[in-house]
Design an enzyme around this catalytic site. Structure first.
Site, short mmCIF file in Angstrom:
data_model
loop_
_atom_site.label_atom_id
_atom_site.label_comp_id
_atom_site.label_asym_id
_atom_site.label_seq_id
_atom_site.Cartn_x
_atom_site.Cartn_y
_atom_site.Cartn_z
N THR A 163 -45.20 37.63 -113.56
CA THR A 163 -45.56 39.05 -113.46
C THR A 163 -44.43 39.91 -112.88
O THR A 163 -44.26 41.06 -113.26
CB THR A 163 -46.84 39.18 -112.62
OG1 THR A 163 -47.86 38.43 -113.29
CG2 THR A 163 -47.29 40.61 -112.47
N GLY B 54 -55.32 37.10 -124.81
CA GLY B 54 -56.01 36.24 -125.78
C GLY B 54 -55.06 35.50 -126.71
O GLY B 54 -55.36 35.28 -127.88
N CYS C 197 -55.49 28.32 -120.41
CA CYS C 197 -55.61 29.75 -120.73
C CYS C 197 -57.05 30.20 -120.52
O CYS C 197 -57.96 29.68 -121.15
CB CYS C 197 -55.19 30.04 -122.16
SG CYS C 197 -55.40 31.79 -122.55
#
Lengths: 282, 314
Positions: B267, B73, B131
């Site tokens: 990642t 977030g 996002c």
């Protein structure tokens, strides 16, 4: 930081509870501190993808070894059971900020279930000729506590009290009840001591609590300690990705002078001042 | 034979084509403990917003087959703290710094672009219109060609820094978005951001992430990303930074063959902090083995009609 650690010992401690011991030899032992953790790559494929965080339970600098204990709870830990002695594991660590190590006074270690594991490292790190250490440990029953580390407590000759859900060892019920009555006793005796010896203030501040276990238990431990004015450090758990503070996946919320702030469990923690943690917010 | 790894994407000059992806690399410091970040082509820092953001509650992370869902977030210290605290530290890294910016309105994007200094270590701005983890703004801008274009247009007016438009894969037609940002002042396109996904906790019968949905990343998304890079390469002239599950040099080569001039590692940093370095070394070795003098020669080879690798054998 990134280390190939050799597996010196890997054994099943208790099939019923899926408890294992894993001893690793390599670079990590040299700098590990009580309460820190390691992040293990389990399996050679991308599934499961992420590393698995395990707290460091024992540190043997002379032998260059750390001991980890774990309970099989999911796919990652299930795969970890396959690694063999003499093989090596890709380990990131030591990571995070651990417990404050008291130099004197009294230290109470409060554990719930497998929350005892990181507390072993603190127990062994304090100078017990100067610090009076006591362990309070709650678990399901006698068998669980025996498998998860009672022999270590006996080996170290530390005073302990147990609580079990079925009453098969120690007091029946939760470890928080043990803590509550113990702190109450301590305070009462200190107050009596105080009125007898005026101005013996320092005695007051030297008791501290370090706790690890389920979140609900840590919240209760913190509340009890706050009521009694005892400082408390808690070791938190959260779903973690990077383990080094980059992804912001594993945050907790703390109270600060400028309002609520997030802290990274992997970097600013996993050990936090219990009084700062906001327990009822995600 | 020495392989030339230098890469130029519009006005962005890099010593090699390997970057790190925003949101996976903090402000660089966490990974500077593992290696000298000056070895990288550059780093893309955590997305910043005008105001500080506390982000979503936990759990923010859920593991999936060969991937992870995240719903952080956009937790970040905000523009002011970035400029006063983080930018001076980034100056010391001696690497190209790409600053990712997110707004909740066109005005916020403009303010961010105007406030980020042109004469600093900041080598480019990555305009995040993708996002998936915030309620307004973010992906809402990146899933419609018109709004995507508007964000780039207002940002363009405020800065001379190269602008990278970071595209969302959560669209029906990625090419339409790519064309819209190209027409409105983007210099470079980066793709993909995460794919919207979710998991449900079987014990509680509730979504696993506190935010219900999250962005999927990791090796699981790589084929989707390669496909989108391939499509965008065919449709626009802008250089592309490819990303999405890149974990090893082979993955990086695949993106470059599809049309990416540079790649970002995301990642994979979480699992192997040394992944970006290993990818740089692997790319160089691959070029040497294939007889390429420059890594640029790989870009877009998969689009050629003839067999790309027959030609070099002659």
């Amino acid at each position: 930081m990134l280390s190939q650690e050799k597996i010196i010992c890997h054994r099943l401690l208790d099939p019923r509870y899926g408890l294992y011991q894993l001893v690793l030899r390599g670079k990590i032992a040299a700098t590990a501190q009580p309460g820190q953790f390691v992040h293990l790559k389990v399996g050679a494929t991308t599934d499961p993808l992420l590393r698995r965080p395990l707290s460091i339970a024992r540190i043997d600098r002379a032998r260059g070894e750390i001991t980890l204990f774990y309970r099989v709870v999911g796919r990652g830990t299930a795969l970890l059971t396959d690694v063999k002695e003499q093989e090596s594991l890709n380990v990131l660590g030591p990571l995070g900020k651990g417990f404050t190590k008291p130099a004197e006074g009294e230290l109470l270690l409060v554990a719930g279930g497998i929350g005892i594991f990181p507390l072993f490292s603190l127990l062994e790190a304090v100078d017990r000729s100067r610090v009076k250490v006591k362990v309070m440990w709650g678990g399901e029953n006698r068998q669980f506590l025996e498998s998860a580390g009672l022999p270590i407590l006996r080996e170290l000759g530390v005073e302990y009290e147990a609580a079990t859900l079925d009453g098969s060892l120690g007091q029946k019920g939760l470890v928080t009840a043990l803590l509550e009555s113990s702190l109450h006793r301590t305070r009462t005796s200190q107050e009596m001591h105080h009125s007898a010896v005026a101005g013996a203030g320092p005695k007051d501040s030297v008791l501290q609590v370090a706790a690890c276990g389920p979140r609900g238990m840590l919240k209760a431990v913190t509340e009890i300690c706050c009521r009694q004015g005892v400082p408390v450090e808690v070791c938190l758990e959260e779903r973690m990705a990077c383990g080094v503070g980059a992804c912001l996946g594993c945050v907790c919320t703390v109270k600060t002078a400028t309002g609520h702030k997030r802290r990274r469990v992997c970097a600013e923690g996993p050990v936090f001042d219990g009084r700062e943690v906001v327990w009822d917010e995600g | 034979m020495k392989v030339d790894l230098t890469t130029r994407l519009a006005g962005l000059q890099l010593k090699n084509p390997v970057l790190t992806a925003s949101g996976t690399f903090g402000f660089g410091e966490e990974y500077a403990r593992f290696y000298d970040l000056a070895l990288l082509g550059g780093i893309t820092v955590k997305g910043i917003t005008l105001e500080p953001r506390i982000g979503n509650p936990v759990p923010r992370i859920a593991e999936t087959p060969s991937g992870i869902l995240n719903a952080v977030g956009l937790e970040n210290p905000g523009l002011e703290a970035f400029l006063s605290t983080y930018l001076p530290r980034l100056e010391k890294l001696k690497t190209a710094v790409i600053v990712n910016i997110s707004g909740f309105s066109l005005e916020e994007y403009a303010k961010l672009a105007a406030a980020l200094p042109e004469n600093s270590c900041i080598a480019a701005l990555e305009v995040n219109i993708s996002c998936p983890n915030i309620k307004d703004g973010g992906m809402a801008f990146g899933t419609d060609p018109q709004s995507a274009g508007e964000v780039l247009a207002v940002t363009r007016k405020q800065t001379k820094l190269p602008l990278i438009a970071k595209l969302s894969p959560n669209v029906t037609d990625i090419v339409a978005i790519a064309k819209a940002v190209e027409e409105n002042g983007a210099d470079i396109i980066s793709l993909i951001n995460t794919l919207l996904g979710m998991r449900i906790d079987l014990d509680r019968g509730r979504p696993l992430l506190a935010n219900t949905m999250g962005g999927l990343s990791g090796p699981a998304v790589r084929p989707v990303a390669v496909r989108m890079v391939y499509q965008v390469y065919q449709a626009v002239r802008l250089p592309i930074i490819g990303m999405g599950g890149i974990s090893c040099w082979q993955d990086a080569v695949e993106f470059m063959l599809a049309g990416a001039s540079a790649v970002s590692v995301g990642t994979a940093n979480f699992i192997n902090p040394l992944a970006p370095l290993e990818i740089i070394n692997g790319l160089e070795a691959y070029c040497r083995q294939k007889g390429y003098h420059s890594v640029k020669e790989l870009v877009g080879l998969a689009h050629r009609k003839e067999e790309p690798f027959d030609e070099e054998k002659r």
